[in-house]
Design an enzyme around this catalytic site. Structure first.
Site, PDB file in Angstrom:
ATOM      1  N   ASN A   1       7.804  -9.636  -1.732  1.00 45.38           N
ATOM      2  CA  ASN A   1       7.493 -11.295  -1.909  1.00 45.38           C
ATOM      3  C   ASN A   1       6.332 -11.549  -2.323  1.00 45.38           C
ATOM      4  O   ASN A   1       5.537 -12.704  -2.447  1.00 45.38           O
ATOM      5  CB  ASN A   1       8.010 -11.927  -0.810  1.00 45.38           C
ATOM      6  CG  ASN A   1       7.235 -11.772   0.647  1.00 45.38           C
ATOM      7  OD1 ASN A   1       6.237 -10.926   0.388  1.00 45.38           O
ATOM      8  ND2 ASN A   1       7.694 -12.057   1.625  1.00 45.38           N
TER       9      ASN A   1
ATOM     10  N   TYR B   1       0.753  -1.073   0.066  1.00 40.72           N
ATOM     11  CA  TYR B   1       0.103  -0.111  -0.043  1.00 40.72           C
ATOM     12  C   TYR B   1       0.890   1.316   0.076  1.00 40.72           C
ATOM     13  O   TYR B   1       0.786   2.136  -0.732  1.00 40.72           O
ATOM     14  CB  TYR B   1      -0.985  -0.236   1.111  1.00 40.72           C
ATOM     15  CG  TYR B   1      -1.832   1.042   1.670  1.00 40.72           C
ATOM     16  CD1 TYR B   1      -2.463   1.898   0.486  1.00 40.72           C
ATOM     17  CD2 TYR B   1      -1.726   1.610   2.801  1.00 40.72           C
ATOM     18  CE1 TYR B   1      -3.069   3.030   0.709  1.00 40.72           C
ATOM     19  CE2 TYR B   1      -2.369   2.749   3.141  1.00 40.72           C
ATOM     20  CZ  TYR B   1      -3.072   3.595   2.233  1.00 40.72           C
ATOM     21  OH  TYR B   1      -4.039   4.589   2.335  1.00 40.72           O
TER      22      TYR B   1
ATOM     23  N   TYR C   1       4.511  -5.873  17.933  1.00 40.34           N
ATOM     24  CA  TYR C   1       4.748  -5.365  16.697  1.00 40.34           C
ATOM     25  C   TYR C   1       5.452  -3.992  16.901  1.00 40.34           C
ATOM     26  O   TYR C   1       6.587  -3.710  16.297  1.00 40.34           O
ATOM     27  CB  TYR C   1       3.284  -4.813  15.985  1.00 40.34           C
ATOM     28  CG  TYR C   1       3.376  -3.592  14.729  1.00 40.34           C
ATOM     29  CD1 TYR C   1       4.295  -4.006  13.842  1.00 40.34           C
ATOM     30  CD2 TYR C   1       2.743  -2.574  15.153  1.00 40.34           C
ATOM     31  CE1 TYR C   1       4.456  -2.895  12.806  1.00 40.34           C
ATOM     32  CE2 TYR C   1       2.852  -1.576  14.056  1.00 40.34           C
ATOM     33  CZ  TYR C   1       3.809  -1.751  12.998  1.00 40.34           C
ATOM     34  OH  TYR C   1       4.007  -0.614  11.920  1.00 40.34           O
TER      35      TYR C   1
ATOM     36  N   LEU D   1      -9.930   1.057   9.528  1.00 38.63           N
ATOM     37  CA  LEU D   1     -11.200   1.637   9.590  1.00 38.63           C
ATOM     38  C   LEU D   1     -11.932   2.177   8.316  1.00 38.63           C
ATOM     39  O   LEU D   1     -12.955   1.764   7.875  1.00 38.63           O
ATOM     40  CB  LEU D   1     -11.184   2.772  10.635  1.00 38.63           C
ATOM     41  CG  LEU D   1     -12.600   3.679  10.855  1.00 38.63           C
ATOM     42  CD1 LEU D   1     -13.493   2.622  11.485  1.00 38.63           C
ATOM     43  CD2 LEU D   1     -12.322   4.644  11.848  1.00 38.63           C
TER      44      LEU D   1
ATOM     45  N   LYS E   1       9.747  -2.924  15.719  1.00 41.38           N
ATOM     46  CA  LYS E   1       9.970  -1.873  15.171  1.00 41.38           C
ATOM     47  C   LYS E   1      11.252  -0.833  15.903  1.00 41.38           C
ATOM     48  O   LYS E   1      12.008  -0.417  15.381  1.00 41.38           O
ATOM     49  CB  LYS E   1       8.897  -0.977  14.963  1.00 41.38           C
ATOM     50  CG  LYS E   1       7.880  -1.613  13.677  1.00 41.38           C
ATOM     51  CD  LYS E   1       8.592  -1.289  12.324  1.00 41.38           C
ATOM     52  CE  LYS E   1       7.596  -1.492  11.290  1.00 41.38           C
ATOM     53  NZ  LYS E   1       8.154  -1.536   9.864  1.00 41.38           N
TER      54      LYS E   1
ATOM     55  N   PHE F   1     -15.661   0.250  17.637  1.00 40.58           N
ATOM     56  CA  PHE F   1     -15.002  -0.527  18.709  1.00 40.58           C
ATOM     57  C   PHE F   1     -14.927   0.307  19.809  1.00 40.58           C
ATOM     58  O   PHE F   1     -13.839   0.788  20.560  1.00 40.58           O
ATOM     59  CB  PHE F   1     -13.510  -1.092  18.338  1.00 40.58           C
ATOM     60  CG  PHE F   1     -13.297  -2.070  17.417  1.00 40.58           C
ATOM     61  CD1 PHE F   1     -14.311  -2.844  17.248  1.00 40.58           C
ATOM     62  CD2 PHE F   1     -12.335  -2.082  16.499  1.00 40.58           C
ATOM     63  CE1 PHE F   1     -14.282  -3.920  16.066  1.00 40.58           C
ATOM     64  CE2 PHE F   1     -12.216  -3.127  15.674  1.00 40.58           C
ATOM     65  CZ  PHE F   1     -13.153  -4.018  15.289  1.00 40.58           C
TER      66      PHE F   1
HETATM   67  N1  UDP Z   1     -11.989   0.689  14.385  1.00 46.80           N
HETATM   68  C1  UDP Z   1     -13.397   0.551  14.559  1.00 46.80           C
HETATM   69  N2  UDP Z   1     -14.006  -0.499  13.991  1.00 46.80           N
HETATM   70  C2  UDP Z   1     -13.205  -1.191  13.146  1.00 46.80           C
HETATM   71  C3  UDP Z   1     -11.945  -1.070  12.834  1.00 46.80           C
HETATM   72  C4  UDP Z   1     -11.341  -0.094  13.550  1.00 46.80           C
HETATM   73  O1  UDP Z   1     -13.935   1.153  15.492  1.00 46.80           O
HETATM   74  O2  UDP Z   1     -13.847  -2.145  12.367  1.00 46.80           O
HETATM   75  C5  UDP Z   1     -11.517   1.697  15.105  1.00 46.80           C
HETATM   76  C6  UDP Z   1     -10.234   1.097  15.982  1.00 46.80           C
HETATM   77  O3  UDP Z   1     -10.532   0.851  17.428  1.00 46.80           O
HETATM   78  C7  UDP Z   1      -9.310   2.478  16.244  1.00 46.80           C
HETATM   79  C8  UDP Z   1      -9.316   2.977  14.653  1.00 46.80           C
HETATM   80  O4  UDP Z   1     -10.769   2.748  14.292  1.00 46.80           O
HETATM   81  O5  UDP Z   1      -9.665   3.380  17.135  1.00 46.80           O
HETATM   82  C9  UDP Z   1      -8.411   3.053  13.744  1.00 46.80           C
HETATM   83  O6  UDP Z   1      -8.167   1.609  13.810  1.00 46.80           O
HETATM   84  P1  UDP Z   1      -7.399   0.968  12.606  1.00 46.80           P
HETATM   85  O7  UDP Z   1      -7.345  -0.510  12.657  1.00 46.80           O
HETATM   86  O8  UDP Z   1      -7.682   1.409  11.150  1.00 46.80           O
HETATM   87  O9  UDP Z   1      -6.073   1.446  12.735  1.00 46.80           O
HETATM   88  P2  UDP Z   1      -4.897   1.583  14.054  1.00 46.80           P
HETATM   89  O10 UDP Z   1      -5.287   2.717  14.666  1.00 46.80           O
HETATM   90  O11 UDP Z   1      -5.290   0.247  14.793  1.00 46.80           O
HETATM   91  O12 UDP Z   1      -3.603   1.569  13.396  1.00 46.80           O
END
Ligand code: UDP
Length: 333
Positions: A32, A11, A140, A189, A144, A207
């Site tokens: 890969n 991406y 993770y 998200l 890093k 969430f």
């Molecule tokens: N989130 C959500 N529902 C989903 C996926 C993500 O509410 O189906 C929320 C997640 O809890 C976070 C924000 O969206 O607060 C961004 O999540 P994402 O996985 O996109 O990126 P991250 O912050 O984990 O790197």
């Protein structure tokens, strides 16, 4: 410059390759294709292989007289890293150390490294600047951080010049609409919400709406993938042997989950049903970058600071590629 982009079919890497080409650099891609797509690499030579294949990497570095490496080929899902840490240590640490040693053997000592705000863990203050203590709370982020430390040591001992760029939430797609985000499974998200708008999912699950934030949902700093790429280019062009660049890359603007969903409703014109779910383990309530240092040191300003503009570019990609990239692999070396 002749630049090897490892993970250039992914991406962020694919947007980087395009920007390098637009700025007159030669981009060579090593990927890969475990999560990347040959179809996302346009007009650049693509080698299919692993970053710890020392023979292949050495051959590429020498054949193309590579001057610098950009490294995007990491596993990057917090949840998965908790369940399968071995994969993260193997790929993000062991394979990356192998890459550094191959670079050293070939006298290629400039690296732009993708790091993450996850190296900070739970921040003591928001917005987060680079003086924040790095204390990751998941494998993770820790993997890093290990490479960040290795780079500091390699710089001191072997004269490496490096930039570690700590991303906040990469998002959006090329405004051209031909390259964008395609993950399987998708966990992020914005693409998930847009898949609801496309009718591919019944609803988006929020969430948690009981976080200590103004609307109760988590706040993140969504940075457009092209803004990430322009910051990488600026870092690359400033790298000298011995350079040690460590910067946060975000917009400084926080958006809640609810604001993101509303922006998606506005941009797509679709209702986008939502369901309130429970909190996701490991989610801090608020992550927003203080990226003033990057703006100053790189003479860089993020172009996209309105979440609706970011969503608009993502929507163009998702509408024109509702199932993502073609899943059969195109040819590569
Ligand atoms: N989130 C959500 N529902 C989903 C996926 C993500 O509410 O189906 C929320 C997640 O809890 C976070 C924000 O969206 O607060 C961004 O999540 P994402 O996985 O996109 O990126 P991250 O912050 O984990 O790197």
């Amino acid at each position: 410059m002749n630049v090897l982009v490892i993970g250039g079919a992914g991406y962020i890497g694919s947007h980087m390759v395009r920007l390098l080409q637009e700025n007159g650099h030669l981009a060579i891609v090593l990927d890969n294709l475990s999560t990347g797509f040959a179809d996302s690499v346009r007009g650049a030579k693509l080698y299919r292989g692993n970053l710890d294949d020392r023979q292949l990497v050495e051959q590429i570095l020498k054949t193309h007289r590579i001057e610098a490496v950009m490294h995007y080929a990491a596993c990057a899902l917090v949840g998965e890293s908790v369940v399968d840490p071995a994969k993260y240590y193997r790929n993000n640490v062991v394979a990356t150390l192998s890459l550094l040693d191959t670079m050293r053997a070939c006298d290629v000592r400039k690296l732009v490294f993708s790091s993450t705000c996850a190296t900070y863990g739970i921040p003591t203050k928001v917005p987060i600047d680079e003086t924040e203590k790095q204390d990751p709370v998941n494998p993770y982020g820790f993997t890093k951080l290990v490479i960040e430390r290795a780079l500091a040591d390699y710089s001191a001992a072997y004269g490496f010049g490096y930039a570690t760029l700590r991303y906040f939430n990469a998002s959006g797609a090329s405004p051209a609409g031909d390259i964008g985000e395609d993950h399987d499974p998708e966990t992020h998200l914005i693409p998930l919400v847009l898949q609801v708008a496309l009718g591919q999912r019944p609803h988006i699950t929020v969430f948690g709406d009981d976080w200590p934030t103004p609307d109760g949902t988590c706040i993140r700093d969504y940075i457009h993938v092209d803004d990430l790429a322009t910051a990488h280019l600026a870092a690359l062009e400033r790298l000298d042997l011995g350079s040690e660049i460590q910067l946060n890359l975000g917009t400084g603007v926080g958006n809640s989950v609810r604001e993101v969903i509303d922006a998606c409703r506005e941009v797509t014109g679709h209702d986008i049903p939502e369901v309130i779910g429970s909190r996701r383990a490991g989610d801090p309530p608020e992550l927003v970058a203080d990226s003033r240092r990057a703006q100053c040191e790189l003479a860089w300003t993020p172009k996209y600071t309105d979440i609706r503009e970011i969503v608009r570019t993502a929507w163009k990609w998702h509408q024109s590629h509702p199932t993502g990239y073609p899943k059969e692999k195109a040819s590569c070396v």
